[in-house]
Design an enzyme around this catalytic site. Structure first.
Site, PDB file in Angstrom:
ATOM      1  N   ASP A 264       2.966  -1.448  10.081  1.00 36.57           N
ATOM      2  CA  ASP A 264       3.158   0.078   9.351  1.00 36.57           C
ATOM      3  C   ASP A 264       2.803  -0.078   7.793  1.00 36.57           C
ATOM      4  OD1 ASP A 264       4.351   2.415   9.001  1.00 36.57           O
ATOM      5  OD2 ASP A 264       6.119   2.260  10.170  1.00 36.57           O
ATOM      6  N   TRP A 265       3.018   0.989   7.351  1.00 33.10           N
ATOM      7  CA  TRP A 265       2.452   1.157   5.676  1.00 33.10           C
ATOM      8  C   TRP A 265       2.958  -0.031   4.947  1.00 33.10           C
ATOM      9  CZ3 TRP A 265      -0.833   5.017   3.471  1.00 33.10           C
ATOM     10  CH2 TRP A 265      -0.572   4.812   1.977  1.00 33.10           C
TER      11      TRP A 265
END
Length: 736
Positions: A264-265
């Site tokens: 994820d980010w």
């Protein structure tokens, strides 16, 4: 390309090119001068950019075509980039939020919505969507419950698999026109953060993780999803992005997933504040060893893997394994032959918000609405026979789609006012706002934008609304939470309505008790005050582009509500996490919480949610027969059948969602009080009956026993069949 050609390409790539494939560029690298902007701040050079393997959240056929063309020209081996984005519940045509889609209890409908979203997004040049989210959710404080399909393992698995099929198309051939590669998220356990606070620690037992949380992910993997995204949280005190056992042993070993794993980010760099990596180099080693192929939006892999490989702190073979998976994905998408895939300005004009897509959005919205209360058949409204005042901050509000609908445009959304006036031009109706969506002076902090200021005199708006309510036969109050009050980073400790909305509600009820409340929200709310006074309550969630048209049809009875809650509405926030399939206790409570003390209960509130999983009313009534079993003995390898006769005893046609739950009476470990194992939607005309039959097989009775073996155990079982998870209608059988 053939797989041997992909391997030959890999062997010819430099180490820098390989590492570039593991780095995903955020969209802002293509806005202005990126060398002195974000690229410069992160130490990203033009040489880094030309070998990057994928890009996040750049959309539009023309723009992507331009970027792809330049990238291929500059890349040493002319390898195309992947373009990815969060297409959660629609691209430009916005469907109801996933939690609302869960309330349809209709995987086929979810598949159709995903297919339409894929067609639009593919026309806009995208290749990968970060969906479905199969996280199990039981705590309404967590803002991202809006992106899940609910609190039930079985339902979530069916919906996640259906969405994968919708995005990826027939036979998972996502090279075909109009298909996207689907990325399952968030692996694993993201939906159970301590305190309902996003990004927080998760504490799950091995058995709870295996039995409740992992099965829905497995359903999506079995359906063929191309990618998996790691979760931000820790499990067993290890962040998922560095959890080798989770990613290599469980995901790739036990679940046999062979696709691409993406963080994820910035989750790789976040291993440092997690406290398990001292610096970026250590974070890179941990993530790559765990099995993360793509580092989303951070330069940790890009800036450190070459040195780590040269120092033998990582094995270059691991880099090759990750790159091969990424190149294989690009090949499956057909990008080596057609790097622009389906991106087409002409198709964008033809497909985006086309009539058939809007029609599907309206249909999904109608089927996702849940009628929670309908005292004395308050709804449907009687066309031409009563005046109705539509009052509330969502009456003429186009922000009826979820915060995760990044590429939707509020100007495309049909408001409640527009839906009523366009579909029922002769209706005797009045409209007023009454109050803002949020209390004055409050806003949403963090990633999401703050709610817009609603410039008007609050007291004057309230007075106008009260006067309209006085002269109307009925009032429809549109209440709820601003779209940015749910979604990522939008955890809330107080899940009641804003005080200005409650004031409006009570003032209206003082002058006109004939009130229906329509709720627009991204999570279950504490609506005790509403429930006490409102004659009817309709949960509309965040219904999307066609929300106003769908709502008008339901309110005036041209469509009938058929949604069922996929997540329980708590009595108050003190109950959460609350879910129907809780475990038995040694002191179960079954009395009055005000008179009995030494049982598992609260002193001040009921144990039960205000509205339970599976609950929902229609505009008619259904009657169930007793359950009939064709045998009360189930032998391993065989099956038995449980059936009921369902009759529409009302005066209108309607759809009933017949639900089957099972309970293991005695086992080697404590078992849930009941578990959903089947459901069937049936449409019946007035007076019509139908027998609904559910097969019961031995595999439905399996669980992780005391030694963590996945087995069934002989003994007695109860089967419940009814209209929601609280049904008392049951029969008993034994497994031998």
């Amino acid at each position: 390309m053939q797989q041997q050609e992909i391997k030959a390409l890999l062997s010819d790539m430099s180490l820098e090119e390989k590492i570039g494939e593991l780095f995903q560029l955020p969209s802002y690298f293509f806005n202005g001068d990126m060398v002195t902007g974000p690229a410069g701040e992160l130490g990203i050079t033009p040489d880094d950019l030309r070998v990057s393997g994928s890009c996040l959240s750049v959309v539009g056929a023309e723009r992507i075509h331009e970027i792809q063309q330049k990238h291929i020209e500059k890349h040493p081996h002319h390898i195309p980039m992947l373009f990815m984005a969060d297409i959660i519940n629609g691209y430009r045509t916005i469907f109801p939020i996933p939690l609302a889609q869960g309330c349809t209890f209709d995987p086929g409908l979810a598949e159709k919505c995903a297919s339409i979203a894929a067609r639009e997004a593919a026309a806009a040049g995208l290749h990968v969507t970060f969906s479905p989210m199969a996280d199990l959710v039981r705590d309404a404080r967590w803002g991202r419950v809006m992106e899940s399909t609910g609190e039930d393992t079985y339902l979530n698995g069916l919906m996640a698999a259906a969405m994968v099929r919708g995005y990826q198309g027939e036979n998972n051939d996502f090279s075909k026109k109009g298909a996207l590669a689907a990325c399952l998220k968030h692996f694993a356990g993201y939906g159970a953060p301590d305190g309902g606070r996003d990004y927080n620690t998760v504490e799950l037992s091995e058995r709870t993780l295996a039995e409740d949380y992992l099965p829905a992910y497995k359903k999506a993997i079995d359906a063929g999803c191309a990618l998996v995204m790691t979760s931000f949280n820790t499990l067993n005190r290890i962040p998922s992005t560095a959890n080798r056992r989770l990613l290599r042993e469980v995901l790739r070993g036990e679940m046999q997933f062979d696709g691409v794993v993406i963080s994820d980010w910035c989750a790789v760099s976040e291993l440092i504040p997690h406290g398990i990596a001292a610096d970026e180099k250590e974070a890179a080693v941990l993530a790559l060893n765990a099995g993360v192929d793509i580092d989303m939006a951070s330069p940790v892999y890009l800036k450190n893997l070459k040195e780590l490989a040269e120092q033998k702190r990582i094995d270059e073979k691991q880099i090759d394994e990750s790159v091969l998976r990424i190149l294989t994905l690009k090949n499956k998408l057909g990008l080596f032959e057609n790097p622009y895939k389906d991106g087409s300005e002409a198709d964008e004009k033809e497909l985006l918000l086309c009539a058939s897509h809007r029609e599907a959005a309206r249909d999904c919205a109608e089927k996702s609405f849940v009628l929670l209360k309908n005292e004395d058949s308050f709804l449907p409204l009687k066309k031409g026979k009563e005046s109705v005042a539509f009052i509330g901050p969502f009456t003429d509000n186009q922000l009826l789609y979820g915060s995760w609908s990044f590429f939707g445009d509020e100007q495309d959304c049909v408001t409640v006012k527009a839906g009523v006036t366009q579909n029922y031009p002769d209706a005797d109706v009045f409209f007023a706002q009454g109050c803002p969506t949020a209390d004055p002076g409050t806003n949403v902090l963090g990633f999401q934008k703050t709610p817009p200021k609603e410039e008007f005199d609050l007291q004057e708006a309230l007075d106008t609304a009260v006067e309209l309510a006085k002269k109307a036969d009925k009032v429809v109050l549109t209440l709820g939470e601003h779209r940015d009050y749910s979604g990522e980073g939008a955890s809330r400790a107080d899940i009641t309505l804003p005080s200005c909305q409650l004031e409006l509600f009570h003032k209206i009820c003082e002058v006109n008790p004939n009130v229906c409340v329509v709720l627009f929200n991204g999570r279950p709310l504490d609506i005790r005050e509403i429930n006490q006074k409102a004659k009817a309550i309709l949960e509309a969630w965040l219904p999307g582009t066609e929300g106003g048209n769908a709502l008008a049809g339901i309110l005036y009875g041209d469509a009938s509500p058929s949604g069922r809650l996929s997540m329980s509405f708590p009595y108050c926030v003190g109950q959460v996490p609350v879910h129907y399939n809780h475990m038995s206790t040694g002191r179960p409570f079954a009395g009055d919480y005000r008179t009995t003390r030494y049982n598992s209960k609260y002193l001040d509130i009921p144990n039960e949610p205000l509205y339970p999983f599976g609950y929902g009313l229609t505009y008619t009534a259904f009657e169930y027969s007793d359950i009939s079993l064709d045998s009360d003995i189930l032998h391993k390898g065989d099956s038995i059948c449980a059936s009921v006769r369902v009759t529409n005893t009302g005066e209108r046609p309607g759809t009933e969602t017949v639900q089957m739950y099972l309970h293991d009476v005695s086992a080697s470990v404590t078992r849930p009080v009941r578990e959903l194992k089947g459901f069937c939607k049936v449409f019946l005309e007035p007076g019509e009956s139908r027998v609904i039959a559910f097969p019961i097989t031995e595999d439905m009775l399996r669980f992780y026993n005391i030694t963590m073996d996945y087995v069934s155990e002989p003994g007695q079982f109860e089967v419940f069949i009814g209209s929601d998870s609280t049904t008392s209608r049951k029969a008993v059988f034994s497994l031998c």
